[in-house]
Design an enzyme around this catalytic site. Structure first.
Site, short mmCIF file in Angstrom:
data_model
loop_
_atom_site.label_atom_id
_atom_site.label_comp_id
_atom_site.label_asym_id
_atom_site.label_seq_id
_atom_site.Cartn_x
_atom_site.Cartn_y
_atom_site.Cartn_z
CG HIS A 86 -9.54 -6.78 7.51
ND1 HIS A 86 -8.69 -7.30 8.46
CD2 HIS A 86 -9.00 -7.08 6.31
CE1 HIS A 86 -7.69 -7.91 7.83
NE2 HIS A 86 -7.85 -7.79 6.54
CD GLU A 146 -1.89 -2.37 1.31
OE1 GLU A 146 -0.75 -2.69 1.73
OE2 GLU A 146 -2.80 -3.20 1.12
#
Lengths: 101, 333, 301
Positions: free
Chosen positions: B134, B66
């Site tokens: 998450h 990322e």
């Protein structure tokens, strides 16, 4: 006997589907296990197959139209010439098998 | 979107894909970077069809990296491309905050306008059974950074219009969708249309209390307003849509009419979206009664019982409004 | 670029930094003294269509890239005549129109940005390469691994250049890097890599030229490690962590003394005088530039 094809369920995470493709025409006989219609969910396709043989008499949703789970998609009859009632809402549910792909 | 505009019902993912497709056609410099956005079409199918139309040079599957994904997106944007970087879970924006916050958000200022970074970081927030790392809603962190725009739609139509604007913005934008929005369908205008940033939307008119919210929480908030109506309380629901810039004017006008504001968010309360809007609205409406609803100060478990217990829902939102209006009421909700 | 031109560039860098260090308004700086040969050798192979990005140790890279010394000094002194109007200083000095995409003072923070610039070049089928200069302190960061991987996968026109001065502030390379040679980090990715004596400016130039030629020919990224020295402390606010004996040994590896000796005093002395004069002129021009005022912030907001 008049029967209703309804959007099958439950399908996890799905409340509403869009009719992707019909695989039987109005007036056509559908044999048991035949693919009748494909429905589109937000991430998958639902294949709906006949639980028993019947005549597809009237589609209630065109391809591209939306319907919620449990709502009617089509009317069928056991015999080809049975008269369809004005209001088929109370008609028996047509048994189907479905698979989410 | 004006209500009279001709529209077609679409899945949320289709609204995203359409905005991407139109902007890819309009701007040949636009590149898409993300995990599984190519042949797979995106984890939510929101990139479906783009690889086939635009090819692998413009629709690029990336490694699970990322920080580098956003760094590349920012660097390419600074060097004359326009980029969208898809970060599958907002939680994984954390490793990418360095290029986003330390570079992209500062770039126009620090170079005195020599460079800018027209990059969109599109990411998915919120709880839906996937556990402590998450599920988070981190919008408030980003609102704290000068130079970043932050938007969060609640419907396919707004997702389409806000993403169009994001893909034409001069600087970095974080576009926050929510896992629970993807099963939704809703009207998307047939004609091409963008929704400007900084415009809140009144989703339900009311007289007694203003409920301010954004993103997925718009839906439980609307449900709360419906249940309050049954109890004789008329709630106005204002959906922010854009968190940075914030449309305080619309919110303050609503709060001035109702005299009470409940700020609702899925994320944490300390230094949260609600803290910011409650303070800013109160600067405009001094006599305002305010309350906040947000997550309990605990991680969000994948266990459905614990997940639900940690997050706001319609009954809690309604109870907060009742408590605010009649301090002795609402204790049983 | 000739060896004499390399020396001229290095002398200018040293002269500017020496004048800056002597000023009471010097500010927080990271000097390049000892590492000028890396900047000069690298920039000797970059053309006008290329871009250079670097760490916060940016003064020599900016000057070697050919930025106007007066504008660089203005930026360092917080004057509006700087390319970033005095907002960026050394840490974020940039002038992309001159091929200097800029400094970014986050250790390892410019690696993926540089790869993004290279991606924009590739996507636009633009000729030219991107070079990113960083220290050995950045070589232990995950950003390098992530960027090497993507640069190799996508065959980006990117030259990684590590000026390995052996120290991450006070921590020696032996204590912060497992591989003995930083260039070895590139090899598993199939990226051509070389290690060169970073105090030998012509050697840096020649090694960089060979790697840059491969990139220009479409060969994808390359990696150059230049083993350099840092003659002073990490920054103007950092304590020197090395002994006098250590520093004396490093001074013997001064890249400017080395090239001056190689070219001979007859050639070096006038270059030194010219560099001093150029630096003096740069400071005079910079001092005439108005300092940034708080109005800059109103403009930015």
């Amino acid at each position: 006997m008049i029967r209703q094809l309804r959007v099958p369920g439950p399908i996890a995470d799905v409340e509403e589907v869009r009719v992707l493709q019909w695989h039987a025409a109005e007036g056509e006989r559908v044999e048991a296990d035949a693919l009748v219609v494909e429905l589109e969910t937000h991430k998958a396709v639902v294949e709906v197959r006949a639980g028993r043989a019947a005549w597809l008499r009237r589609r209630l949703c065109a391809e591209g139209e939306w319907q919620v789970l449990g709502a009617p998609l089509a009317l069928l009859s056991d015999d080809a010439a049975e008269t369809l009632p004005e209001d088929a809402a109370t008609a028996a549910e047509w048994p189907v098998a479905f698979e989410v792909i | 979107m004006p209500p009279e505009a001709p529209a077609t019902r679409r899945f949320f993912r289709e609204a995203i894909a359409r905005a991407l497709r139109e902007e890819m056609r309009r701007d040949p410099s636009l590149l898409l970077l993300g995990q599984d956005i190519g042949a797979f079409g995106g984890p939510y199918r929101d990139f479906e069809g783009l690889l086939a139309e635009f090819g692998p040079a413009r629709v690029r599957d990336t490694p699970v990296a990322e920080a580098a994904m956003v760094g590349l997106g920012v660097g390419a944007a600074a060097a004359g491309a326009r980029t969208l970087v898809a970060i599958t879970y907002m939680d994984f924006l954390m490793p990418a905050l360095d290029p986003l916050v330390n570079y992209a958000a500062k770039l126009r200022f620090k170079t005195a306008g020599q460079l800018a970074a027209p990059v969109v970081v599109k990411t998915t927030a919120g709880a839906k059974g996937q556990g402590v790392a998450h599920s988070q809603c981190l919008e408030a962190w980003l609102m704290n950074v000068p130079g970043l725009a932050v938007v969060a739609p609640s419907s396919p139509g707004d997702a389409y219009g806000l993403l169009k604007t994001a893909l034409r913005a001069p600087g970095p934008v974080v576009f926050v969708d929510h896992k629970r929005l993807f099963p939704m369908a809703g009207p998307v205008p047939d004609a091409e249309a963008a929704i400007p940033f900084g415009l809140a939307a009144i989703r339900r008119a009311g007289r007694d209390v203003t409920l301010a919210t954004h993103g997925w929480m718009t839906h439980p908030t609307l449900a709360a307003a419906a249940s309050l109506a049954e109890a004789g309380i008329s709630a106005e629901v204002v959906e922010l849509r854009s968190l940075a810039p914030l449309d305080i004017e619309t919110l303050a006008a609503s709060a001035a009419r109702t005299g009470a504001l409940v700020a609702v968010e899925e994320g944490q309360l300390p230094c949260g979206v609600g803290a910011e809007i409650a303070f800013r609205v109160r600067e405009c409406v001094p006599a305002l009664a305010v309350a906040r609803v947000g997550a309990r100060p605990v991680p969000v478990s994948s266990n459905p019982v614990l997940e639900a217990a940690s997050l706001p829902d319609a009954p809690r939102i309604a109870a907060a409004a009742r408590r605010l209006l009649r301090p002795s009421a609402g204790e049983t909700a | 670029m000739s060896d004499a031109a390399l020396l001229r560039t290095m002398l200018l860098c040293r002269a500017v930094e020496a004048r800056l260090a002597a000023r009471p308004d010097c500010g927080f700086q990271l000097f390049s003294a000892g590492e000028e040969a890396v900047a000069a050798g690298l920039c000797a192979v970059l053309g006008p269509g290329d871009q250079l990005l670097c760490s916060g140790r940016s003064i020599a890279p900016a000057l070697a890239r050919g930025l106007d010394p007066a504008a660089v000094v203005a930026e360092l002194l917080g004057r509006t005549g700087g390319p970033c109007r005095g907002r960026a200083g050394r840490g974020h000095l940039a002038q992309p129109s001159a091929g200097f995409f800029g400094a970014h003072a986050v250790v390892a923070g410019n690696l993926s940005i540089a790869a993004g610039v290279a991606l924009a070049f590739q996507a636009a089928a633009r000729p030219g390469i991107v070079a990113v200069l960083f220290g050995d302190g950045a070589a232990g960061a995950g950003a390098l691994h992530e960027t090497l991987n993507i640069a190799a996968l996508w065959q980006l026109p990117l030259l990684f250049v590590c000026s390995n001065n052996g120290w991450s502030i006070s921590t020696p390379a032996a204590a912060h890097l497992a591989p003995a040679r930083v260039a070895d980090l590139a090899r598993p990715f199939g990226i051509p890599a070389a290690t060169v004596d970073g105090t030998d400016a012509p050697a840096v130039r020649d090694a960089a030229a060979a790697l840059a030629a491969g990139i220009r020919a479409g060969g994808g990224p390359a990696f150059l490690e230049a083993v350099s020295v840092r003659l002073g402390p990490h920054s103007t606010s950092a304590r020197e962590s090395r002994t006098r004996a250590d520093l004396a040994a490093l001074a013997a590896r001064d890249p400017i003394a080395r090239l001056s000796a190689a070219l001979g005093e007859a050639l070096a002395a006038p270059l030194r005088a010219a560099a001093d004069a150029a630096a003096d002129a740069a400071f005079r021009t910079a001092e005439a530039s108005p300092p940034a005022t708080a109005d800059e912030l109103d403009d930015a907001a």
